[in-house]
Design a protein around this motif. Structure first.
Motif, PDB file in Angstrom:
ATOM      1  N   GLY A 220       0.785  -1.239   0.000  1.00 38.61           N
ATOM      2  CA  GLY A 220       0.000   0.000   0.000  1.00 38.61           C
ATOM      3  C   GLY A 220       0.810   1.279   0.000  1.00 38.61           C
ATOM      4  N   ASN A 221       2.140   1.195  -0.176  1.00 36.11           N
ATOM      5  CA  ASN A 221       2.986   2.404  -0.128  1.00 36.11           C
ATOM      6  C   ASN A 221       2.495   3.513  -1.040  1.00 36.11           C
ATOM      7  N   ASN A 222       2.087   3.145  -2.262  1.00 32.47           N
ATOM      8  CA  ASN A 222       1.713   4.168  -3.240  1.00 32.47           C
ATOM      9  C   ASN A 222       0.323   4.754  -3.019  1.00 32.47           C
ATOM     10  N   SER A 223      -0.328   4.336  -1.950  1.00 33.73           N
ATOM     11  CA  SER A 223      -1.589   4.987  -1.550  1.00 33.73           C
ATOM     12  C   SER A 223      -1.342   6.469  -1.281  1.00 33.73           C
ATOM     13  N   LEU A 224      -0.109   6.797  -0.875  1.00 32.72           N
ATOM     14  CA  LEU A 224       0.214   8.178  -0.513  1.00 32.72           C
ATOM     15  C   LEU A 224       0.190   9.118  -1.718  1.00 32.72           C
ATOM     16  N   GLN A 225       0.102   8.565  -2.928  1.00 29.75           N
ATOM     17  CA  GLN A 225       0.001   9.399  -4.139  1.00 29.75           C
ATOM     18  C   GLN A 225      -1.330  10.153  -4.190  1.00 29.75           C
ATOM     19  N   ASP A 226      -2.326   9.677  -3.447  1.00 30.18           N
ATOM     20  CA  ASP A 226      -3.695  10.188  -3.598  1.00 30.18           C
ATOM     21  C   ASP A 226      -4.317  10.513  -2.236  1.00 30.18           C
ATOM     22  N   PRO A 227      -4.404  11.797  -1.880  1.00 30.26           N
ATOM     23  CA  PRO A 227      -4.970  12.192  -0.584  1.00 30.26           C
ATOM     24  C   PRO A 227      -6.395  11.667  -0.358  1.00 30.26           C
ATOM     25  N   LYS A 228      -7.194  11.605  -1.443  1.00 26.52           N
ATOM     26  CA  LYS A 228      -8.565  11.078  -1.306  1.00 26.52           C
ATOM     27  C   LYS A 228      -8.544   9.605  -0.932  1.00 26.52           C
ATOM     28  N   LYS A 257      15.565   5.491   5.470  1.00 30.51           N
ATOM     29  CA  LYS A 257      15.358   6.836   6.041  1.00 30.51           C
ATOM     30  C   LYS A 257      14.259   7.595   5.288  1.00 30.51           C
ATOM     31  N   ASN A 258      13.973   7.159   4.061  1.00 28.12           N
ATOM     32  CA  ASN A 258      12.917   7.795   3.254  1.00 28.12           C
ATOM     33  C   ASN A 258      11.632   6.961   3.225  1.00 28.12           C
ATOM     34  N   HIS A 259      11.581   5.946   4.066  1.00 25.38           N
ATOM     35  CA  HIS A 259      10.383   5.090   4.074  1.00 25.38           C
ATOM     36  C   HIS A 259       9.182   5.879   4.598  1.00 25.38           C
ATOM     37  N   PRO A 260       8.000   5.697   3.984  1.00 27.67           N
ATOM     38  CA  PRO A 260       6.829   6.494   4.384  1.00 27.67           C
ATOM     39  C   PRO A 260       6.114   6.020   5.651  1.00 27.67           C
ATOM     40  N   LEU A 261       6.646   4.999   6.342  1.00 27.52           N
ATOM     41  CA  LEU A 261       5.897   4.406   7.463  1.00 27.52           C
ATOM     42  C   LEU A 261       5.509   5.432   8.536  1.00 27.52           C
ATOM     43  N   LYS A 262       6.441   6.263   8.936  1.00 24.32           N
ATOM     44  CA  LYS A 262       6.147   7.246   9.986  1.00 24.32           C
ATOM     45  C   LYS A 262       5.097   8.252   9.506  1.00 24.32           C
ATOM     46  N   LYS A 263       5.233   8.657   8.244  1.00 20.84           N
ATOM     47  CA  LYS A 263       4.259   9.572   7.638  1.00 20.84           C
ATOM     48  C   LYS A 263       2.866   8.935   7.648  1.00 20.84           C
ATOM     49  N   MET A 264       2.826   7.631   7.327  1.00 21.39           N
ATOM     50  CA  MET A 264       1.558   6.901   7.336  1.00 21.39           C
ATOM     51  C   MET A 264       0.919   6.922   8.725  1.00 21.39           C
ATOM     52  N   LEU A 265       1.736   6.649   9.738  1.00 23.13           N
ATOM     53  CA  LEU A 265       1.228   6.670  11.118  1.00 23.13           C
ATOM     54  C   LEU A 265       0.702   8.062  11.480  1.00 23.13           C
ATOM     55  N   ASP A 266       1.463   9.095  11.128  1.00 20.56           N
ATOM     56  CA  ASP A 266       1.063  10.479  11.437  1.00 20.56           C
ATOM     57  C   ASP A 266      -0.250  10.859  10.761  1.00 20.56           C
ATOM     58  N   MET A 267      -0.499  10.270   9.579  1.00 18.52           N
ATOM     59  CA  MET A 267      -1.738  10.554   8.850  1.00 18.52           C
ATOM     60  C   MET A 267      -2.944   9.824   9.448  1.00 18.52           C
ATOM     61  N   GLY A 268      -2.671   8.866  10.317  1.00 11.04           N
ATOM     62  CA  GLY A 268      -3.767   8.098  10.926  1.00 11.04           C
ATOM     63  C   GLY A 268      -4.027   6.762  10.261  1.00 11.04           C
ATOM     64  N   LEU A 269      -3.126   6.357   9.352  1.00  4.84           N
ATOM     65  CA  LEU A 269      -3.278   5.044   8.718  1.00  4.84           C
ATOM     66  C   LEU A 269      -2.889   3.940   9.700  1.00  4.84           C
ATOM     67  N   LYS A 270      -3.590   2.831   9.642  1.00  2.00           N
ATOM     68  CA  LYS A 270      -3.313   1.693  10.517  1.00  2.00           C
ATOM     69  C   LYS A 270      -2.256   0.813   9.845  1.00  2.00           C
ATOM     70  N   VAL A 271      -1.039   0.964  10.304  1.00  2.00           N
ATOM     71  CA  VAL A 271       0.096   0.304   9.676  1.00  2.00           C
ATOM     72  C   VAL A 271       0.585  -0.851  10.548  1.00  2.00           C
ATOM     73  N   THR A 272       1.069  -1.916   9.903  1.00  2.00           N
ATOM     74  CA  THR A 272       1.720  -3.016  10.622  1.00  2.00           C
ATOM     75  C   THR A 272       3.070  -3.273   9.966  1.00  2.00           C
ATOM     76  N   ILE A 273       3.998  -3.867  10.718  1.00  2.00           N
ATOM     77  CA  ILE A 273       5.332  -4.189  10.199  1.00  2.00           C
ATOM     78  C   ILE A 273       5.444  -5.691   9.989  1.00  2.00           C
ATOM     79  N   ASN A 274       6.006  -6.062   8.847  1.00  2.00           N
ATOM     80  CA  ASN A 274       6.074  -7.472   8.459  1.00  2.00           C
ATOM     81  C   ASN A 274       7.346  -7.734   7.677  1.00  2.00           C
TER      82      ASN A 274
END
Length: 335
Positions: A220-228, A257-274
């Motif tokens: 789902g990384n490229n979900s960040l391309q689309d705010p909607k 260091k450029n991974h979007p995981l932290k940004k995802m968390l800050d946006m409120g996305l429910k992220v898991t690590i695998n």
């Protein structure tokens, strides 16, 4: 760094391909046992081959390695070896993806594959206290017709399978290609999941959500391309199963260091690590936790949230989720 906290942190792994846990040592051992020639003279040569520039590079050697898996015992050994590593990392629950077509296309029966894997999961629950469930993945580079054959072959073993997934080469194989087989799979009682937005763009994630009706997004990384799209994922309360070391190994992300995981968390996305395919991508789940924590300077609270998400967005019944989350809360409080 929070290495000790991570090591003992109760967690679930939701994005794991059993064929991708094939350690070079075990591959060499099973190849020898089955008298199958592989194009490597040693374990070291296999390890040296585990260097990739893109998803397709990885898939080429992934399928080559799978060729040595022939008998039920091979699938048992592969699965049990992974589950032992789960126990050692305090992975309390895991949701294992397997690719039947990788094996049935080689003349290995569906029954052989599922029997070996499921027997190992039962033994691990009893001996190692690691629970698991199975996700049957369709290979997206093959046709929907082939996926239907796999669905049909799975029906006698439906009681052993919880969900269906969609993996392999994403580009040029959009989720919509599998619309009918997913509809039929849901009708049979399987929960729909899919890889989307790893190499494919945000449109692939939209398709997976709206056409396949998936309940969890793998990568789902490229979900960040689309705010909607981000808002829609949050609104539907759908988790992303993110795989940090896989993303760098396959050049999805150039540097952790450029991974979007932290940004995802800050946006409120429910992220898991695998770990995705840990034998090929440089690390099991705890190594992924450690690497991303170091790269993004994640806090203890963030690690707790990631672990909580892994239980909350698992496919377990609510009561089992509550038991694991209570264990996690106790650990977090005392550490």
């Amino acid at each position: 760094m929070l290495k000790n906290f991570i090591q003992n942190l109760p967690k679930a792994e939701l994005h794991l391909h059993i064929e991708g846990t094939f350690e070079p040592e075990l591959m060499f051992e099973i190849a020898k046992r089955n008298n199958i020639q592989i194009p490597f003279a040693s374990v070291e040569e296999i390890k040296a081959a585990y260097e990739f520039d893109c998803l397709q590079d990885f898939l080429d050697i992934y399928y080559q390695g799978a060729n040595v898996l022939i008998h039920e015992q091979d699938f048992y050994d592969l699965t049990y070896s992974y589950l032992q590593k789960c126990a050692a990392q305090n992975v309390r629950h895991t949701e294992i993806m397997f690719d039947p077509q990788t094996h049935t296309d080689r003349g290995v029966s569906f029954e052989t594959v599922i029997s070996g894997i499921s027997k190992a999961t039962k033994d691990a629950e009893k001996n190692l206290q690691v629970s698991s469930l199975l996700i049957m993945s369709y290979l997206r580079h093959l046709s929907e017709e082939e996926a239907f054959k796999t669905l049909e072959a799975s029906l006698p073993f439906k009681h052993l399978i919880t969900a269906v997934g969609l993996d392999s080469s994403e580009k040029g194989n959009p989720p919509s290609k599998f619309k009918n087989v997913f509809k039929a799979s849901v009708k049979e009682g399987y929960i729909p999941l899919a890889h989307a937005g790893e190499e494919g763009n945000a449109d692939y994630v939209w398709e997976a959500l709206d056409i396949l009706g998936i309940q969890r997004i793998d990568h789902g990384n490229n979900s960040l391309q689309d705010p909607k799209l981000i808002q829609e994922i949050i609104k539907r309360d759908i988790a992303l199963t993110v795989c940090p070391l896989s993303n760098t190994a396959l050049q999805v992300v150039d540097d952790l260091k450029n991974h979007p995981l932290k940004k995802m968390l800050d946006m409120g996305l429910k992220v898991t690590i695998n770990s995705d395919d840990p034998a090929y991508f440089g690390g099991q789940i705890n190594t992924n936790f450690e690497a991303i924590t170091s790269a993004l300077d994640l806090s203890k609270d963030m690690l707790y949230q990631l672990a909580k998400n892994s239980f909350q967005y698992s496919l377990l019944p609510s009561k089992r989720k509550e038991i694991y989350i209570k264990e996690l809360d106790t650990y977090n409080k005392n550490n």
